[in-house]
Design a protein around this motif. Structure first.
Motif, PDB file in Angstrom:
ATOM      1  N   SER A 356      34.422  52.394  47.347  1.00 29.06           N
ATOM      2  CA  SER A 356      35.435  51.408  47.261  1.00 29.06           C
ATOM      3  C   SER A 356      34.832  49.985  47.076  1.00 29.06           C
ATOM      4  CB  SER A 356      36.298  51.392  48.701  1.00 29.06           C
ATOM      5  OG  SER A 356      35.401  51.350  49.725  1.00 29.06           O
ATOM      6  N   LYS A 357      33.591  49.647  47.379  1.00 25.97           N
ATOM      7  CA  LYS A 357      33.211  48.644  47.335  1.00 25.97           C
ATOM      8  C   LYS A 357      33.158  48.064  45.763  1.00 25.97           C
ATOM      9  CE  LYS A 357      29.640  48.911  51.103  1.00 25.97           C
ATOM     10  NZ  LYS A 357      28.424  49.092  51.457  1.00 25.97           N
ATOM     11  N   LYS A 358      33.194  48.919  44.742  1.00 22.54           N
ATOM     12  CA  LYS A 358      33.253  48.546  43.332  1.00 22.54           C
ATOM     13  C   LYS A 358      34.690  48.058  43.057  1.00 22.54           C
ATOM     14  CE  LYS A 358      30.104  51.788  40.832  1.00 22.54           C
ATOM     15  NZ  LYS A 358      30.059  52.949  39.916  1.00 22.54           N
ATOM     16  N   ILE A 359      35.765  48.608  43.907  1.00 27.48           N
ATOM     17  CA  ILE A 359      37.139  48.264  43.694  1.00 27.48           C
ATOM     18  C   ILE A 359      37.401  46.947  44.283  1.00 27.48           C
ATOM     19  CG2 ILE A 359      39.423  48.767  44.476  1.00 27.48           C
ATOM     20  CD1 ILE A 359      38.480  51.936  44.266  1.00 27.48           C
ATOM     21  N   THR A 360      36.737  46.653  45.492  1.00 29.59           N
ATOM     22  CA  THR A 360      36.918  45.422  46.332  1.00 29.59           C
ATOM     23  C   THR A 360      36.239  44.153  45.455  1.00 29.59           C
ATOM     24  OG1 THR A 360      36.559  46.489  48.331  1.00 29.59           O
ATOM     25  CG2 THR A 360      36.180  43.981  48.330  1.00 29.59           C
ATOM     26  N   ALA A 361      35.068  44.514  44.912  1.00 32.31           N
ATOM     27  CA  ALA A 361      34.392  43.354  43.925  1.00 32.31           C
ATOM     28  C   ALA A 361      35.534  43.037  42.739  1.00 32.31           C
ATOM     29  CB  ALA A 361      32.913  44.028  43.656  1.00 32.31           C
ATOM     30  N   SER A 362      36.102  43.880  42.023  1.00 34.73           N
ATOM     31  CA  SER A 362      36.719  43.953  41.037  1.00 34.73           C
ATOM     32  C   SER A 362      38.115  42.920  41.554  1.00 34.73           C
ATOM     33  CB  SER A 362      37.422  45.102  40.418  1.00 34.73           C
ATOM     34  OG  SER A 362      38.315  44.861  39.556  1.00 34.73           O
ATOM     35  N   LEU A 363      38.741  43.407  42.721  1.00 38.18           N
ATOM     36  CA  LEU A 363      39.717  42.408  43.294  1.00 38.18           C
ATOM     37  C   LEU A 363      39.295  41.129  43.411  1.00 38.18           C
ATOM     38  CD1 LEU A 363      42.608  42.344  44.317  1.00 38.18           C
ATOM     39  CD2 LEU A 363      41.683  43.131  46.528  1.00 38.18           C
ATOM     40  N   ASN A 364      38.165  41.071  44.050  1.00 38.00           N
ATOM     41  CA  ASN A 364      37.776  39.617  44.413  1.00 38.00           C
ATOM     42  C   ASN A 364      37.606  38.699  43.263  1.00 38.00           C
ATOM     43  OD1 ASN A 364      37.527  40.344  47.014  1.00 38.00           O
ATOM     44  ND2 ASN A 364      35.345  40.489  46.962  1.00 38.00           N
ATOM     45  N   GLU A 365      37.252  39.248  41.980  1.00 39.54           N
ATOM     46  CA  GLU A 365      37.217  38.778  40.821  1.00 39.54           C
ATOM     47  C   GLU A 365      38.386  38.317  40.157  1.00 39.54           C
ATOM     48  OE1 GLU A 365      35.260  39.280  36.415  1.00 39.54           O
ATOM     49  OE2 GLU A 365      34.937  40.791  37.977  1.00 39.54           O
ATOM     50  N   LYS A 366      39.509  39.367  40.288  1.00 37.33           N
ATOM     51  CA  LYS A 366      40.542  38.962  39.749  1.00 37.33           C
ATOM     52  C   LYS A 366      41.404  37.744  40.264  1.00 37.33           C
ATOM     53  CE  LYS A 366      41.598  43.281  37.647  1.00 37.33           C
ATOM     54  NZ  LYS A 366      42.713  44.688  37.610  1.00 37.33           N
ATOM     55  N   LEU A 367      41.536  37.830  41.709  1.00 43.16           N
ATOM     56  CA  LEU A 367      42.000  37.027  42.725  1.00 43.16           C
ATOM     57  C   LEU A 367      41.401  35.513  42.304  1.00 43.16           C
ATOM     58  CD1 LEU A 367      42.628  38.587  45.953  1.00 43.16           C
ATOM     59  CD2 LEU A 367      43.963  38.430  44.279  1.00 43.16           C
ATOM     60  N   ARG A 368      39.999  35.527  42.190  1.00 45.68           N
ATOM     61  CA  ARG A 368      39.507  34.170  41.731  1.00 45.68           C
ATOM     62  C   ARG A 368      40.161  33.462  40.627  1.00 45.68           C
ATOM     63  NH1 ARG A 368      33.573  32.759  44.033  1.00 45.68           N
ATOM     64  NH2 ARG A 368      33.756  34.008  46.045  1.00 45.68           N
ATOM     65  N   LYS A 369      40.566  34.419  39.704  1.00 45.44           N
ATOM     66  CA  LYS A 369      41.345  34.080  38.380  1.00 45.44           C
ATOM     67  C   LYS A 369      42.660  33.845  38.589  1.00 45.44           C
ATOM     68  CE  LYS A 369      37.914  36.596  35.517  1.00 45.44           C
ATOM     69  NZ  LYS A 369      37.688  37.705  34.511  1.00 45.44           N
ATOM     70  N   LYS A 370      43.367  34.461  39.356  1.00 44.60           N
ATOM     71  CA  LYS A 370      44.793  34.628  39.568  1.00 44.60           C
ATOM     72  C   LYS A 370      45.234  33.271  40.423  1.00 44.60           C
ATOM     73  CE  LYS A 370      48.131  37.328  41.910  1.00 44.60           C
ATOM     74  NZ  LYS A 370      49.294  37.613  40.776  1.00 44.60           N
ATOM     75  N   TYR A 371      44.700  32.701  41.341  1.00 43.42           N
ATOM     76  CA  TYR A 371      44.962  31.641  42.198  1.00 43.42           C
ATOM     77  C   TYR A 371      43.984  30.259  42.048  1.00 43.42           C
ATOM     78  CZ  TYR A 371      47.328  35.474  44.771  1.00 43.42           C
ATOM     79  OH  TYR A 371      48.001  36.565  45.232  1.00 43.42           O
ATOM     80  N   THR A 372      44.840  29.426  42.038  1.00 42.20           N
ATOM     81  CA  THR A 372      44.198  28.099  42.049  1.00 42.20           C
ATOM     82  C   THR A 372      43.614  27.747  43.551  1.00 42.20           C
ATOM     83  OG1 THR A 372      45.541  27.428  40.339  1.00 42.20           O
ATOM     84  CG2 THR A 372      44.601  25.428  41.547  1.00 42.20           C
ATOM     85  N   TYR A 373      42.347  27.450  43.436  1.00 40.61           N
ATOM     86  CA  TYR A 373      41.780  27.014  44.837  1.00 40.61           C
ATOM     87  C   TYR A 373      40.802  25.966  44.848  1.00 40.61           C
ATOM     88  CZ  TYR A 373      37.888  29.994  43.111  1.00 40.61           C
ATOM     89  OH  TYR A 373      36.818  30.712  42.188  1.00 40.61           O
ATOM     90  N   LYS A 374      40.459  25.126  45.761  1.00 34.98           N
ATOM     91  CA  LYS A 374      39.586  24.180  45.620  1.00 34.98           C
ATOM     92  C   LYS A 374      38.931  23.936  47.280  1.00 34.98           C
ATOM     93  CE  LYS A 374      39.464  19.154  44.358  1.00 34.98           C
ATOM     94  NZ  LYS A 374      40.307  18.093  44.194  1.00 34.98           N
ATOM     95  N   LYS A 375      37.535  23.784  47.025  1.00 32.39           N
ATOM     96  CA  LYS A 375      36.811  23.380  48.324  1.00 32.39           C
ATOM     97  C   LYS A 375      36.505  21.976  48.352  1.00 32.39           C
ATOM     98  CE  LYS A 375      32.444  24.038  48.115  1.00 32.39           C
ATOM     99  NZ  LYS A 375      30.968  24.742  48.223  1.00 32.39           N
ATOM    100  N   ASP A 376      36.741  21.387  49.545  1.00 30.03           N
ATOM    101  CA  ASP A 376      36.449  20.037  49.866  1.00 30.03           C
ATOM    102  C   ASP A 376      34.930  19.987  50.099  1.00 30.03           C
ATOM    103  OD1 ASP A 376      36.236  17.674  51.503  1.00 30.03           O
ATOM    104  OD2 ASP A 376      38.206  17.362  51.344  1.00 30.03           O
TER     105      ASP A 376
END
Length: 655
Positions: A356-376
């Motif tokens: 399942s770690k492979k699936i988690t890594a794939s989801l993390n990558e997709k969510l980073r592309k899906k949403y707009t996020y910004k670190k202060d």
């Protein structure tokens, strides 16, 4: 199976997540001021159409009554405030978490993992291993030390030294001193994924490359590879083990050996199972069991004997399990199921596995592309100053200034996440034993993990908004859980505890619960006319059945069997020619057996006592109470059906 998931499964036949919709959305009916639309009704009806077996539930008029009854119960639950229960809230959260798993998947990766697992399941590998322990969060120095140690061992193994001797000498797996590293046969999902990879990617007789798991470093030697055993269908005869209070503790073994002797003499396995097997669920079917695979039964002894039988109709010798004594007959061997048949099962296993770690890594990558996020970056720099090397010793604590800190560290779309959450995250991670150095690199790695966690959390929080299908199912689970609690309170518990009401219901329906004609009798059977004649003569002299068996079963040959008890008309153990009258019958033959039946007492058809039919009666009483309750709810709540709208829905659903 626990009752709540089972009940919800039944409930979903009435309120399941179906996604077909009508062309228009109108108010179908109201309960007090709450409206229920045609879209929900049609969606649920379409989903259930092929699931329900009761034809009356396919009739739209009947189905509308069921649907209104269901919604009335839900309204009653809300009126009683059951939705505020902490237990209910916890269970709803648990169900949501379970349902949400489907939306955290990566179809492409999952399909590849399913195919890989299925291909591996075709084989069982027998392997030995050598383990050098090293924590997955160990320091680089400790990791290197362990690696060099396993590297030296693998060189010796590749130079021809005996792997079993090396395992006994050097393996840090505690069991190695006993088994010399031999793990026996296993297949996919039986070992951690990294270890499984090493085993399945190594040829028979060879030693694997060094592989790392959360336990440490391994090398694996593949000793043998064999095909998966698949599944089998068998029939069995079972004699239950003796109870502690039984005087003759050896009787079950003696009985099973007598039955086995009769099989050896040519008598039919199925007939003997019907007469003597004490597995009441299978004996009427000649001992036939549903097919099963390795690990599916609760008795390893039974499985091993079943799989050891080579050809259909092969019969085992008597053997003992924790449940009693058995004789097993092989009916059929089944090859492993197809991938499509196993797909759901494999997907569930993958979700619980390191795969399942492979699936988690794939989801993390997709969510980073899906949403707009910004670190202060300024807030991040401030937070980093507050994290000290005490972290490595699990002694770090947040400074006083951090307690009231409200700086926004991360923004995901419009959601703002305070820096305090990151500090809390870091605090929890102290227990993980992370040793990454320098500290700045560790903090950067922790932030990346924190970012993935927050993106996943944001995705989870918005599942109902992004996926209407998910929202439908959650609404129905929400109501279903409430309905379960309400039914338990209003119907099920009452049916169990209302002794006066149950007695009254019994009095009015007792003639629906009848015993057929019964006899108290002794049944003697044999395949030999000469033997049954002798048995009849002894029976007429009032000889005890056990004494008859002792006299006629000689020289280790079972010539006669006896079955004494209370038998209802139609019982498979009772010969069909039995006359329901006191006395000793003549000899008669059914199939290959000769029978004599001594009837001591005839019990005519009679009404069962309340205790004798309690289980079925309580179930019927629950149904009776529920129907009356729905009628009462229709008086308590104001129900209005828009008949014109309903007629249009009927035309849409049944053009």
């Amino acid at each position: 199976m626990s009752i709540k998931p089972f009940f919800l499964g039944l409930f979903l036949l009435v309120a399941a997540a179906g996604f077909g919709q009508t062309n228009t959305k109108e108010v179908l009916f109201t309960i007090n001021d709450k409206a229920y639309d045609t879209d929900e009704f049609a969606r649920v009806y379409k989903k259930n159409l092929d699931l329900v077996k009761d034809e009356s539930q396919k009739d739209l008029n009947q189905y509308l009554e069921l649907f209104i009854g269901y919604k009335l119960k839900v309204n009653k639950a809300y009126k009683l405030g059951l939705q505020n229960s902490a237990k209910y809230q916890a269970e709803l959260k648990s169900y949501r978490n379970q349902l949400a798993k489907n939306y955290f998947n990566d179809t492409k990766i999952t399909e590849a993992l399913i195919e890989e697992a299925y291909n591996r399941l075709q084989k069982e590998v027998r392997a030995s291993h050598i383990l050098i322990l090293v924590d997955e969060n160990a320091t680089p120095e400790d990791t290197l030390k362990a690696y060099k140690k396993i590297e030296d061992i693998v060189k010796r193994a590749n130079n021809g030294e005996d792997f079993a001797v090396l395992a006994e000498q050097f393996s840090e797996d505690p069991s190695a001193k006993e088994n010399k590293g031999d793990l026996g046969y296993f297949t996919a999902f039986r070992m951690v994924y990294g270890f499984e990879n090493a085993a399945y990617n190594t040829a028979k007789g060879k030693v694997s490359k060094i592989t790392r798991t959360r336990f440490g470093y391994h090398i694996v030697k593949v000793n043998d590879i064999r095909p998966n055993r698949g599944e089998v269908t068998v029939a069995h005869i079972m004699i239950l083990k003796a109870k502690p209070e039984d005087a003759d503790q050896g009787k079950p073994e003696k009985t099973i050996n007598e039955i086995y002797q009769k099989i050896q003499q040519g008598e039919k396995f199925e007939d003997l199972a019907k007469q003597f097997s004490e597995d009441k669920s299978s004996s009427p079917k000649g001992g036939l069991l549903s097919k099963f695979g390795s690990g599916q039964l609760s008795s390893e002894e039974f499985e091993e004997v079943a799989f050891s039988l080579a050809k259909p109709n092969d019969i085992s010798k008597p053997f003992q399990s924790e449940f009693g004594w058995h004789i097993v007959k092989l009916i059929e061997k089944h090859p492993i199921r197809t991938m499509s048949e196993m797909k759901m099962e494999l997907e569930n296993k993958i979700g619980k596995d390191d795969r399942s770690k492979k699936i988690t890594a794939s989801l993390n990558e997709k969510l980073r592309k899906k949403y707009t996020y910004k670190k202060d970056t300024k807030v991040y720099a401030q937070l980093a100053k507050w994290i000290t090397p005490d972290f490595y010793e699990s002694k770090w604590s947040q400074p006083e200034a951090a307690k009231d800190y409200t700086g926004i560290l991360l923004t995901i779309n419009a959601k703002k996440i305070e820096g305090k959450k990151f500090l809390d995250f870091v605090d929890k991670k102290q227990k993980a034993g992370l040793k990454v150095k320098p500290l700045s690199l560790l903090i950067d790695q922790l932030y990346e993990q924190f970012l993935d966690e927050q993106l996943t959390s944001y995705y989870d929080e918005n599942l109902e908004t992004e996926f209407p299908d998910f929202a439908y199912v959650m609404d129905e689970y929400r109501d279903g859980l409430l309905l379960f609690d309400l039914m338990e309170k209003e119907i099920w518990e009452r049916a169990k505890t209302d002794t006066v009401g149950l007695q009254g219901f019994y009095n009015s329906t007792k003639f629906n619960h009848m015993w057929k004609n019964r006899v108290e009798a002794t049944i003697l059977s044999s395949t030999k006319m000469e033997t049954i004649k002798k048995a009849l003569a002894l029976l007429k002299k009032n000889t005890d059945p056990q004494a008859i068996k002792d006299k006629l079963n000689v020289d280790n040959v079972v010539n006669i069997m006896a079955n004494t008890g209370k038998f209802e008309e139609g019982n498979s153990a009772l010969p069909k020619a039995t006359k329901f009258e006191v006395g000793i019958s003549d000899i008669f033959k059914e199939g290959e057996y000769y029978f004599v039946v001594k009837v001591d007492k005839v019990l005519p058809a009679a009404v069962k006592t309340l205790d004798e039919c309690r289980g079925k009666l309580v179930n019927e009483y629950q149904q009776y109470l529920e129907q009356r309750w729905v009628d009462d709810l229709k008086q308590e709540f104001n129900v209005k059906v828009n008949q014109d709208v309903f007629e249009r829905v009927k035309k849409q659903l049944h053009p």
